[in-house]
Design a protein around this motif. Structure first.
Motif, PDB file in Angstrom:
ATOM      1  N   SER A  34       1.023  -0.945  -0.159  1.00  0.00           N
ATOM      2  CA  SER A  34      -0.181  -0.206  -0.173  1.00  0.00           C
ATOM      3  C   SER A  34       1.080   1.163   0.183  1.00  0.00           C
ATOM      4  O   SER A  34       1.846   0.650   0.814  1.00  0.00           O
ATOM      5  CB  SER A  34      -0.948  -0.017   1.217  1.00  0.00           C
ATOM      6  OG  SER A  34      -0.977   1.740   1.746  1.00  0.00           O
ATOM      7  N   THR A  35       1.155   2.683  -0.814  1.00  0.00           N
ATOM      8  CA  THR A  35       1.403   2.796  -1.090  1.00  0.00           C
ATOM      9  C   THR A  35       0.783   4.246   0.620  1.00  0.00           C
ATOM     10  O   THR A  35       2.626   4.947   1.221  1.00  0.00           O
ATOM     11  CB  THR A  35       1.312   4.405  -1.881  1.00  0.00           C
ATOM     12  OG1 THR A  35       0.060   4.454  -1.967  1.00  0.00           O
ATOM     13  CG2 THR A  35       0.974   3.820  -3.160  1.00  0.00           C
ATOM     14  N   ASN A  36       0.054   4.147   1.368  1.00  0.00           N
ATOM     15  CA  ASN A  36       0.124   4.879   2.397  1.00  0.00           C
ATOM     16  C   ASN A  36       0.942   3.864   3.372  1.00  0.00           C
ATOM     17  O   ASN A  36       1.838   4.712   4.123  1.00  0.00           O
ATOM     18  CB  ASN A  36      -1.276   4.760   3.110  1.00  0.00           C
ATOM     19  CG  ASN A  36      -2.207   5.956   2.692  1.00  0.00           C
ATOM     20  OD1 ASN A  36      -2.143   6.119   1.985  1.00  0.00           O
ATOM     21  ND2 ASN A  36      -3.276   5.958   3.509  1.00  0.00           N
ATOM     22  N   ALA A  39       4.068   5.294   3.146  1.00  0.00           N
ATOM     23  CA  ALA A  39       4.270   6.647   3.162  1.00  0.00           C
ATOM     24  C   ALA A  39       4.489   6.865   4.593  1.00  0.00           C
ATOM     25  O   ALA A  39       5.513   7.314   5.075  1.00  0.00           O
ATOM     26  CB  ALA A  39       2.978   7.492   2.687  1.00  0.00           C
ATOM     27  N   TRP A  77      -2.406   5.122  -8.372  1.00  0.00           N
ATOM     28  CA  TRP A  77      -2.833   4.566  -6.677  1.00  0.00           C
ATOM     29  C   TRP A  77      -1.537   5.383  -6.163  1.00  0.00           C
ATOM     30  O   TRP A  77      -0.469   5.619  -6.071  1.00  0.00           O
ATOM     31  CB  TRP A  77      -2.623   3.179  -6.016  1.00  0.00           C
ATOM     32  CG  TRP A  77      -3.169   2.269  -7.305  1.00  0.00           C
ATOM     33  CD1 TRP A  77      -2.575   1.652  -8.176  1.00  0.00           C
ATOM     34  CD2 TRP A  77      -4.706   2.500  -7.905  1.00  0.00           C
ATOM     35  NE1 TRP A  77      -3.330   0.586  -9.761  1.00  0.00           N
ATOM     36  CE2 TRP A  77      -4.762   1.447  -8.952  1.00  0.00           C
ATOM     37  CE3 TRP A  77      -5.755   2.782  -7.660  1.00  0.00           C
ATOM     38  CZ2 TRP A  77      -6.019   1.124  -9.371  1.00  0.00           C
ATOM     39  CZ3 TRP A  77      -6.865   2.789  -8.008  1.00  0.00           C
ATOM     40  CH2 TRP A  77      -7.118   1.792  -9.335  1.00  0.00           C
ATOM     41  N   SER A  79      -0.110   7.919  -3.027  1.00  0.00           N
ATOM     42  CA  SER A  79       0.192   8.712  -1.721  1.00  0.00           C
ATOM     43  C   SER A  79       0.868   9.967  -1.666  1.00  0.00           C
ATOM     44  O   SER A  79       2.215   9.815  -2.090  1.00  0.00           O
ATOM     45  CB  SER A  79       0.214   7.223  -0.366  1.00  0.00           C
ATOM     46  OG  SER A  79      -0.230   6.885  -0.551  1.00  0.00           O
ATOM     47  N   THR A  95      -8.302  16.414   2.949  1.00  0.00           N
ATOM     48  CA  THR A  95      -8.937  15.373   2.442  1.00  0.00           C
ATOM     49  C   THR A  95      -9.421  15.995   0.818  1.00  0.00           C
ATOM     50  O   THR A  95     -10.243  16.093   0.298  1.00  0.00           O
ATOM     51  CB  THR A  95      -9.771  14.865   2.686  1.00  0.00           C
ATOM     52  OG1 THR A  95      -9.072  14.205   4.364  1.00  0.00           O
ATOM     53  CG2 THR A  95     -10.602  13.731   1.838  1.00  0.00           C
ATOM     54  N   THR A 134      -7.325   9.709   4.184  1.00  0.00           N
ATOM     55  CA  THR A 134      -6.582  10.224   4.480  1.00  0.00           C
ATOM     56  C   THR A 134      -5.816  10.269   6.174  1.00  0.00           C
ATOM     57  O   THR A 134      -6.950   9.715   7.127  1.00  0.00           O
ATOM     58  CB  THR A 134      -6.986  11.434   4.658  1.00  0.00           C
ATOM     59  OG1 THR A 134      -7.411  12.250   3.416  1.00  0.00           O
ATOM     60  CG2 THR A 134      -5.976  13.171   5.943  1.00  0.00           C
ATOM     61  N   GLU A 135      -4.761   9.359   5.943  1.00  0.00           N
ATOM     62  CA  GLU A 135      -4.198   8.768   7.995  1.00  0.00           C
ATOM     63  C   GLU A 135      -3.666   9.641   8.115  1.00  0.00           C
ATOM     64  O   GLU A 135      -2.641  10.828   7.747  1.00  0.00           O
ATOM     65  CB  GLU A 135      -3.115   7.847   7.775  1.00  0.00           C
ATOM     66  CG  GLU A 135      -4.748   6.966   6.805  1.00  0.00           C
ATOM     67  CD  GLU A 135      -3.906   5.424   7.107  1.00  0.00           C
ATOM     68  OE1 GLU A 135      -4.358   4.562   7.899  1.00  0.00           O
ATOM     69  OE2 GLU A 135      -3.301   5.193   5.923  1.00  0.00           O
ATOM     70  N   ILE A 147      -1.017  11.845   5.399  1.00  0.00           N
ATOM     71  CA  ILE A 147      -0.998  11.124   4.110  1.00  0.00           C
ATOM     72  C   ILE A 147      -2.199  10.639   3.571  1.00  0.00           C
ATOM     73  O   ILE A 147      -3.047  10.258   4.382  1.00  0.00           O
ATOM     74  CB  ILE A 147      -0.281   9.356   4.720  1.00  0.00           C
ATOM     75  CG1 ILE A 147       0.944   9.516   5.663  1.00  0.00           C
ATOM     76  CG2 ILE A 147      -0.826   9.069   3.232  1.00  0.00           C
ATOM     77  CD1 ILE A 147       0.888   8.381   5.383  1.00  0.00           C
ATOM     78  N   GLY A 149      -3.517   9.555   0.698  1.00  0.00           N
ATOM     79  CA  GLY A 149      -4.487   8.107  -0.473  1.00  0.00           C
ATOM     80  C   GLY A 149      -5.157   8.956  -1.491  1.00  0.00           C
ATOM     81  O   GLY A 149      -6.949   8.366  -0.998  1.00  0.00           O
TER      82      GLY A 149
END
Ligand code: BTN
Length: 261
Positions: A34-36, A39, A77, A79, A95, A134-135, A147, A149
């Protein structure tokens, strides 16, 4: 269909970007979980703001509420790593700026009008074309990092189980859209909006978000883990929460999935 991969494109993307913060550094993968998640690892190394993590394929793409996110070849895909200097309770604006930039970019490249559905889905003709996860972490009421994503169905085949509710730009236009051009336009659009966020021009962001959404005045049900609330949408407040007129009076909702009734 043959798909573009990003590896050979990154140099070109960087050369065409005149942004100051967003997209100054890229990490590209053919395949990643996962790119998130990647990141998050980079943030521990104090990576610069605006860094992009992008992958042709994700094997464990994450959606909201611990859902999985189908991420096969042909989609976008990625982030973005951000350090926005805003209070945590305003995090939804991060976001929001991102989803506005997605709508603008879809229009620029396809002339299709997409619609924002609270909290962060982007729909074309009622079907989801983009999701944002968004994390973030915060300290003392301030955002330490965010982050964002972003998953956009561009030319990718849609899995059988999402075909009824999702769409792609290819499906809507019957034309292959350049992922590279999409990314370049998006990053430029996003930086313009992110600058508004830095000076916290919340009125601009909110009114822009509302202009691309169709929720005001609609009867909806918002479902979170325990509650289901029915009412008419009156507004979005200054923290990005939905204000609902329910049979028991006004309710402010900050989390959940929205269904039109
Ligand atoms: C949603 O549930 O609507 C949010 C989906 C977000 C998917 C993107 S794809 C790039 C980034 N990496 C992930 O694992 N998820 C986000």
């Amino acid at each position: 269909m043959s798909y573009q991969t990003y590896d050979f494109m990154i140099k070109e993307i960087k050369s065409k970007l005149n942004t100051k913060i967003i997209g100054r550094k890229f990490y590209h993968f053919d395949k990643i979980d996962s790119t998130n998640l990647y990141a998050k690892k980079l943030i521990k190394e104090k990576i610069q703001e605006g860094t992009i993590v992008i992958s042709d394929v994700q094997t464990k793409g994450k959606g909201r509420k611990e859902r999985s996110w189908s991420s096969t070849k042909g989609g976008l895909w990625f982030s973005i790593i951000l350090y926005p200097e805003i209070p945590t309770k305003k995090a939804f604006f991060v976001t929001m700026t991102c989803s506005i930039a997605v709508v603008q970019t879809i229009f620029e490249l396809t002339k299709l009008k997409s619609v924002l559905k609270w909290p962060n889905d982007i729909l074309i003709k009622g079907k989801k074309v983009c999701g944002i996860l968004t994390e973030l972490e915060s300290i003392s009421g301030k955002i330490k990092y965010a982050i964002v994503g972003i998953g956009i169905n561009i030319n990718n085949e849609l899995d059988e189980e999402i075909k009824k509710t999702a769409t792609s730009l290819y499906k809507e236009t019957k034309t292959k859209i350049s992922q590279k051009n999409f990314l370049i336009s998006f990053l430029k659009n996003f930086e313009t909006l992110y600058n508004k966020l830095s000076v916290f021009d919340s009125d601009y962001i909110k009114s822009s978000w509302l202009s691309y959404s169709n929720i005001i005045g609609k009867n909806v049900r918002i479902i979170d883990e325990v509650l289901s609330t029915i009412g008419k949408v009156i507004d979005i407040d200054d923290d990005g929460c939905i204000i609902l007129e329910t049979k028991n009076g006004k309710k402010i909702i900050n989390f959940g999935d929205l269904e039109f009734l």
